[in-house]
Design a protein around this motif. Structure first.
Motif, short mmCIF file in Angstrom:
data_model
loop_
_atom_site.label_atom_id
_atom_site.label_comp_id
_atom_site.label_asym_id
_atom_site.label_seq_id
_atom_site.Cartn_x
_atom_site.Cartn_y
_atom_site.Cartn_z
N ALA A 162 44.06 30.99 41.77
CA ALA A 162 43.68 31.05 40.37
C ALA A 162 44.08 32.42 39.84
CB ALA A 162 42.18 30.83 40.19
N ASN A 163 44.19 32.53 38.55
CA ASN A 163 44.53 33.81 37.95
C ASN A 163 43.33 34.74 38.01
OD1 ASN A 163 47.05 32.82 37.31
ND2 ASN A 163 46.49 32.29 35.22
N LYS A 196 40.79 37.80 36.93
CA LYS A 196 40.19 38.13 35.64
C LYS A 196 40.49 39.56 35.20
CE LYS A 196 36.58 35.03 37.11
NZ LYS A 196 36.62 35.05 38.56
N HIS A 239 47.20 41.59 35.16
CA HIS A 239 48.08 40.74 34.34
C HIS A 239 48.03 39.27 34.74
CE1 HIS A 239 50.68 44.55 33.48
NE2 HIS A 239 49.40 44.72 33.24
N LYS A 240 46.82 38.79 35.04
CA LYS A 240 46.59 37.38 35.36
C LYS A 240 47.38 36.89 36.57
CE LYS A 240 45.32 34.64 31.83
NZ LYS A 240 44.02 34.39 31.99
N THR A 241 47.64 37.78 37.48
CA THR A 241 48.35 37.37 38.70
C THR A 241 47.53 36.36 39.49
OG1 THR A 241 49.58 38.23 40.60
CG2 THR A 241 47.44 39.20 40.18
N PRO A 242 48.17 35.42 40.15
CA PRO A 242 47.40 34.47 40.96
C PRO A 242 46.89 35.12 42.25
CG PRO A 242 49.75 33.91 40.98
CD PRO A 242 49.58 35.09 40.08
#
Length: 105
Positions: free
Chosen positions: A86-87, A89, A94-97
């Protein structure tokens, strides 16, 4: 010479963990104990969730990467397993998984 990603990962995790333990006495033991308590109340989580929850309970390591060793120890012990991604928070990431972990029953 390091030839693959797994070796580079393990070297980086060890470096972050050693630095955390040198900065805060027995940091890894405290972090692992915190994780064991945390997973009694959370069935599924990301590492950043544990980090945030631990902020007032244990010292912050010099690098958040030190948590990688704690999580991998729990996974290798069979306490948790990766169930997906999931990305994150954290806006700086930068919303990396990142891995999503589930507690084994």
């Amino acid at each position: 010479m390091i030839n693959n990603g797994a070796e580079l990962r393990d070297k980086g995790i060890k470096k972050a963990l050693d630095n955390a333990n040198n900065t805060h006495d027995k940091w890894s033991d405290k972090a692992y104990d915190f994780l064991l308590k945390y997973i009694k109340y959370q069935n599924q989580f990301m590492t950043e969730d544990v980090r945030v929850a631990s902020e007032k309970a244990i010292p912050k390591p010099p690098s958040n990467r030190a948590w990688g060793s704690v999580i991998l120890k729990a996974a290798k012990s069979g306490l948790i397993n990766r169930v997906g991604f999931a990305n994150v928070k954290n806006a700086k990431a930068h919303k990396t998984p990142a891995s999503v972990w589930r507690v084994n029953e």
